[in-house]
Design a protein around this motif. Structure first.
Motif, short mmCIF file in Angstrom:
data_model
loop_
_atom_site.label_atom_id
_atom_site.label_comp_id
_atom_site.label_asym_id
_atom_site.label_seq_id
_atom_site.Cartn_x
_atom_site.Cartn_y
_atom_site.Cartn_z
N GLU A 1 -19.14 2.55 -3.54
CA GLU A 1 -19.64 2.14 -2.38
C GLU A 1 -21.06 1.91 -2.65
N ALA B 1 -14.41 -1.89 1.51
CA ALA B 1 -13.19 -1.78 1.04
C ALA B 1 -12.68 -3.14 0.37
N TYR C 1 -7.03 0.66 6.61
CA TYR C 1 -8.06 1.38 6.10
C TYR C 1 -7.94 2.70 6.59
N PHE D 1 -10.24 6.32 -2.46
CA PHE D 1 -10.30 6.84 -1.07
C PHE D 1 -9.68 8.29 -1.12
#
Length: 462
Positions: free
Chosen positions: A13, A26, A335, A354
């Motif tokens: 990120e 994402a 997501y 994730f």
């Protein structure tokens, strides 16, 4: 320019501007990983190589490792074929076999198109499980241009004398069912379909712990499953065998839901797995995903890549403390941030970037290691369930939470623990050629995993 070894990839990120939305981040992560994968595979020329496991101590050792000395090995195996597991690398070697007709979420990639994935499986087997593996992508197409399951079956039977186990991968349905079930019954070594059985095993492991975190029981929860292919069919079967109530399970596909009125499955012998589930699940014949999601405790989705395959309003209609497994590759059906915003309590995906990665990689390296150590003749469903409980147990010891229901792939103790559980279950099921204690399996598996990792890091350092 940073060195390759400096690219830890632990916080992707941070690569993106602060004003990016969660969806943009994402999507950007996915694109970045794909582009990095292509450049790194080109740099290295793939991921795997062959190295000797025996030493060279002088010229005459060629005569030991090859002719004339090796003749004794040939005649010993001729007179006692079981000795092939002891006198060659067969006892620790897996063939990763694919016709590349369903490669991840990319579909039919041509016979050679699956090599990246198959080498990936071999890489994970070696580093995580201490198991040697070879990628074998085959052209099984018939005169009509379609892959012929009988050609895959014949190939595996022919290669069987060289390996200790076979991992089937990325074979489209319904061929995958015929190939697996035929080979499980006719081969004298384990034949494992990781897309089906492996996904079933690791999903069950994650579900066991997710239900503990949510305070729910497997036999009581309502489960909706999106997708009725090889993966979800196998997941449903393992959940039922582990104690789930088939009357509380609804599988959904593009045509609606599975139920006893689905004549398309009844009349197509190739989809016999789905027809079995049609007769056991969804007794009220609910016929839409929207209806099936209402009040569901659990969603298990292995269907079309998202991020809009699962709608937020479907998640909002689920029960309190809803559990969502959205495991399509490479992009989940919704997501995690969107599912959480819609009310999901626990969200798992197949991706490591994730929380709650529910990925086959937690299962197959240790499972195959355990099967190989006791020279199993097959991998039973009870062995897969034992592996699931072992995986769940590793995470539970560390402390469960809504964002931690399964071990991470770098938690090394997972793999010898799985090997131990699988080996002991193989002995109990009567499919092991060789008996070992649980402590012996764990110690040998850990030692060989440590050796594989040490070799890799020695090559990195040098």
């Amino acid at each position: 320019m940073p060195k390759i070894t400096d690219l830890k990839l632990e916080n992707l990120e941070a690569l993106f501007p602060e004003n990016f939305t969660p969806d943009q981040i994402a999507e950007g992560q996915t694109l970045f990983l794909k582009e990095l994968a292509e450049s790194m595979h080109e740099f290295y020329g793939g991921k795997m190589q062959t190295v000797p496991k025996a030493g060279y101590y002088g010229f005459n050792w060629f005569n030991v490792w090859y002719s004339p000395g090796v003749s004794r090995v040939s005649t010993e195996i001729r007179d006692n074929p079981e000795r092939s597991f002891d006198l060659s690398n067969r006892g620790n070697l897996v063939a990763v076999v694919s016709d590349s007709t369903r490669v991840l979420g990319d579909g039919d990639c041509g016979p050679a198109g699956g090599l990246g994935v198959m080498e990936g499986k071999a890489y994970l087997m070696k580093y995580l499980g201490g198991v040697d593996a070879i990628a074998l992508c085959i052209d099984a197409r018939g005169d009509d241009g379609k892959s012929d399951p009988k050609k895959i079956i014949d190939f595996v039977k022919m290669v069987q004398p060289s390996v200790g186990a076979v991992n089937l991968e990325d074979i489209s349905q319904p061929n995958c069912f015929e190939v697996l079930d035929t080979l499980r019954e006719t081969c004298d070594i384990p034949v494992w379909h990781d897309d089906a059985q492996g996904t079933g095993c690791v999903t069950l492991a994650g579900l066991i712990n997710a239900l503990k975190v949510a305070g729910k029981k497997l036999e009581e929860v309502k489960i909706t499953m999106l997708g009725a292919g090889a993966a979800n069919s196998s997941i449903a079967s393992l959940i039922i065998q582990a104690g789930g109530d088939p009357q509380k399970i609804i599988l959904c596909d593009a045509a609606g839901t599975l139920h006893s009125g689905r004549t398309d499955f009844r009349d197509n012998p190739g989809f016999y797995k789905q027809w079995e589930l049609c007769q056991r699940t969804n007794p009220n014949m609910v016929n839409s995903i929207e209806e099936a999601m209402k009040g569901a405790d659990v969603l298990i989705a292995l269907s079309r890549p998202g991020p809009d395959t699962v709608k937020p309003e479907w998640v909002r209609s689920m029960a309190d403390k809803a559990i969502c497994f959205v495991c399509a590759n490479p992009v989940p059906e919704i997501y995690p941030h969107a599912a959480k915003a819609a009310g999901a309590y626990i969200v798992a995906t197949g991706r490591g970037d994730f929380p709650n990665q529910v990925n086959n990689s937690l299962c197959f390296p240790g499972l195959l290691k355990g099967a190989l150590l006791v020279k199993a003749r097959k991998i039973t469903d009870t062995m897969a369930i034992a592996a699931a409980y072992a995986i769940a147990g590793v995470a539970e010891k560390k402390g469960l939470s809504p964002d931690y229901i399964a071990p991470l792939m770098n938690e090394t103790e997972t793999f010898p623990a799985v090997a131990k559980a699988v080996a002991l279950q193989a002995i109990e099921d009567g499919v092991a050629r060789h008996e070992m204690t649980g402590d012996e399996v764990y110690a040998q598996a850990k030692r060989e995993i440590d050796e594989a990792r040490a070799l890799t890091h020695h090559l990195i350092d040098n």
